[in-house]
Design a protein around this motif. Structure first.
Motif, PDB file in Angstrom:
ATOM      1  N   VAL A  23       0.804  -1.224   0.000  1.00  0.00           N
ATOM      2  CA  VAL A  23       0.000   0.000   0.000  1.00  0.00           C
ATOM      3  C   VAL A  23       0.839   1.277   0.000  1.00  0.00           C
ATOM      4  O   VAL A  23       0.326   2.362  -0.257  1.00  0.00           O
ATOM      5  N   LYS A  41       0.566   4.269  -2.542  1.00  0.00           N
ATOM      6  CA  LYS A  41      -0.682   4.108  -3.278  1.00  0.00           C
ATOM      7  C   LYS A  41      -1.679   5.157  -2.820  1.00  0.00           C
ATOM      8  O   LYS A  41      -1.803   5.445  -1.632  1.00  0.00           O
ATOM      9  N   PHE A  90     -12.113   3.995  -3.463  1.00  0.00           N
ATOM     10  CA  PHE A  90     -13.053   3.087  -4.119  1.00  0.00           C
ATOM     11  C   PHE A  90     -14.237   2.890  -3.196  1.00  0.00           C
ATOM     12  O   PHE A  90     -14.203   3.285  -2.031  1.00  0.00           O
ATOM     13  N   VAL A 110      -5.103   2.676   5.371  1.00  0.00           N
ATOM     14  CA  VAL A 110      -6.441   2.427   4.846  1.00  0.00           C
ATOM     15  C   VAL A 110      -7.448   3.040   5.808  1.00  0.00           C
ATOM     16  O   VAL A 110      -7.345   2.862   7.021  1.00  0.00           O
ATOM     17  N   GLU A 160      -7.123  -0.847 -11.115  1.00  0.00           N
ATOM     18  CA  GLU A 160      -7.243  -0.621  -9.668  1.00  0.00           C
ATOM     19  C   GLU A 160      -8.022  -1.752  -8.987  1.00  0.00           C
ATOM     20  O   GLU A 160      -7.724  -2.117  -7.849  1.00  0.00           O
ATOM     21  N   TRP A 171      -5.562  -4.389  -8.461  1.00  0.00           N
ATOM     22  CA  TRP A 171      -4.703  -4.025  -7.335  1.00  0.00           C
ATOM     23  C   TRP A 171      -5.411  -4.359  -6.016  1.00  0.00           C
ATOM     24  O   TRP A 171      -4.809  -4.929  -5.100  1.00  0.00           O
ATOM     25  N   PHE A 172      -6.694  -4.013  -5.925  1.00  0.00           N
ATOM     26  CA  PHE A 172      -7.468  -4.291  -4.716  1.00  0.00           C
ATOM     27  C   PHE A 172      -7.560  -5.797  -4.462  1.00  0.00           C
ATOM     28  O   PHE A 172      -7.449  -6.242  -3.322  1.00  0.00           O
ATOM     29  N   GLN A 173      -7.740  -6.573  -5.509  1.00  0.00           N
ATOM     30  CA  GLN A 173      -7.771  -8.032  -5.355  1.00  0.00           C
ATOM     31  C   GLN A 173      -6.467  -8.504  -4.712  1.00  0.00           C
ATOM     32  O   GLN A 173      -6.461  -9.382  -3.861  1.00  0.00           O
ATOM     33  N   LEU A 187      -4.586  -6.753  -2.739  1.00  0.00           N
ATOM     34  CA  LEU A 187      -4.615  -6.320  -1.336  1.00  0.00           C
ATOM     35  C   LEU A 187      -5.414  -7.301  -0.484  1.00  0.00           C
ATOM     36  O   LEU A 187      -5.005  -7.642   0.628  1.00  0.00           O
ATOM     37  N   THR A 188      -6.538  -7.761  -0.996  1.00  0.00           N
ATOM     38  CA  THR A 188      -7.381  -8.663  -0.201  1.00  0.00           C
ATOM     39  C   THR A 188      -6.718 -10.011   0.044  1.00  0.00           C
ATOM     40  O   THR A 188      -7.098 -10.713   0.979  1.00  0.00           O
TER      41      THR A 188
END
Length: 126
Positions: free
Chosen positions: A29, A32, A36, A55, A107, A110-112, A114-115
């Motif tokens: 992160v 970044k 969203f 976050v 993006e 990218w979030f996938q 992160l999860t």
């Protein structure tokens, strides 16, 4: 509805804990900047902000998110987001149109990534 809202709030806490406790997540992160949101078709949701290596989230919808995940309703959103087989549930939801993703797909990917830091015992290869 309440379970969906609580799950979105809890997602923030889980992401914050991952950033704090997982050096790989903190690195992921770092630098970044992203806003969203996750919502239902009737506009109930939460927006998330990744900025300065942290976050955060707030109830309600953002003005100009980079991407939006919109679930058919709160019950579908809760079921999909809390499914044990997350990727399969997301793909099935997209196919069945219980989930619509709009915005910047780079993006979203990218979030996938992160999860993946939320999966117990799994260390993503980033």
């Amino acid at each position: 509805m309440f379970k969906f809202k609580f799950l979105l709030w809890a997602l923030t806490k889980l992401l914050q804990r991952a950033v704090k406790n997982e050096p790989g997540c903190a690195k992921y992160v770092k630098g970044k900047e992203l806003v969203f949101q996750i919502q239902t078709m009737d506009g109930i949701g939460r927006h998330f902000r990744v900025k300065d290596g942290a976050v955060s989230s707030s109830a309600g919808l953002a003005q100009a998110p980079k991407f939006t995940m919109t679930f058919r309703d709160a019950a579908k959103g809760f079921a999909i987001l809390s499914a044990k087989d997350g990727k399969e549930a997301f793909l099935a939801a997209l196919h069945d149109e219980d989930l619509v993703i709009s915005g910047d797909f780079v993006e979203v990917m990218w979030f996938q990534g992160l999860t993946e830091y939320l999966q117990p015992g799994k260390k993503p290869a980033h």
